[in-house]
Design a protein around this motif. Structure first.
Motif, PDB file in Angstrom:
ATOM      1  N   GLN A   2      23.726  48.910 -16.063  1.00 36.12           N
ATOM      2  CA  GLN A   2      23.970  49.772 -14.912  1.00 36.12           C
ATOM      3  C   GLN A   2      24.798  48.996 -13.899  1.00 36.12           C
ATOM      4  O   GLN A   2      24.556  47.803 -13.688  1.00 36.12           O
ATOM      5  N   GLN A   4      26.617  48.836  -9.974  1.00 40.84           N
ATOM      6  CA  GLN A   4      26.578  49.340  -8.613  1.00 40.84           C
ATOM      7  C   GLN A   4      27.686  48.670  -7.810  1.00 40.84           C
ATOM      8  O   GLN A   4      27.670  47.446  -7.646  1.00 40.84           O
ATOM      9  N   TYR A  94      35.861  52.377  -8.141  1.00 39.06           N
ATOM     10  CA  TYR A  94      34.809  52.344  -9.147  1.00 39.06           C
ATOM     11  C   TYR A  94      34.920  51.075  -9.978  1.00 39.06           C
ATOM     12  O   TYR A  94      36.026  50.657 -10.340  1.00 39.06           O
ATOM     13  N   TRP A 111      29.854  53.025 -15.912  1.00 44.49           N
ATOM     14  CA  TRP A 111      30.524  53.200 -14.627  1.00 44.49           C
ATOM     15  C   TRP A 111      29.533  53.129 -13.478  1.00 44.49           C
ATOM     16  O   TRP A 111      28.414  53.656 -13.579  1.00 44.49           O
ATOM     17  N   GLN A 113      28.848  53.943  -9.238  1.00 45.77           N
ATOM     18  CA  GLN A 113      28.913  55.186  -8.478  1.00 45.77           C
ATOM     19  C   GLN A 113      30.113  55.270  -7.553  1.00 45.77           C
ATOM     20  O   GLN A 113      30.406  56.332  -7.048  1.00 45.77           O
TER      21      GLN A 113
END
Length: 121
Positions: A2, A4, A94, A111, A113
């Motif tokens: 993930q 960020q 991004y 990807w 956010q």
């Protein structure tokens, strides 16, 4: 993994800003990292990419010489240092992770956010 992205904000033309892309869930060192941006009313475009080891980087012509992509695998984080910012750099930025470096968004499966960068004239 993930991702960020953070670090966006409102700056004036000529200012600098550093974006961060923090990975979690799996070590970011496995992945190439790319930065893309999307301005209002425009398609997402490639900005920069870096190999998993950090040995090789590639940039869009529009940012070459002004932006620098880097990474710190020990901190599971990649960065985009943006200098000499211009109003046309205004966009949502991004970060993305993939198995190979590439300039197309299809090279990246993971990807973040997005973080908004606004450059005033």
């Amino acid at each position: 993994v993930q991702l960020q992205a953070s670090g966006g904000g409102l700056v004036q033309a000529g200012d600098s800003l550093r974006l961060s892309c923090r990975g979690s869930g799996r070590t970011l060192s496995y992945y190439a990292v790319g930065w893309f941006r999307q301005a209002p009313g425009k398609e997402r475009e490639f900005v920069a990419t870096i190999t998993p080891s950090g040995e090789r980087t590639s940039y869009a012509d529009s940012v070459k010489g002004r932006f620098t992509i880097s990474r710190n695998n020990a901190q599971n984080t990649a960065y985009l240092q943006m200098n000499s910012l211009k109003p046309e750099d205004t966009a949502v930025y991004y970060c993305a992770g993939g198995w190979v470096t590439g300039t197309g968004s299809g090279s990246y499966a993971h990807w973040g956010q997005g973080t908004l960068v606004t450059v005033s004239s």
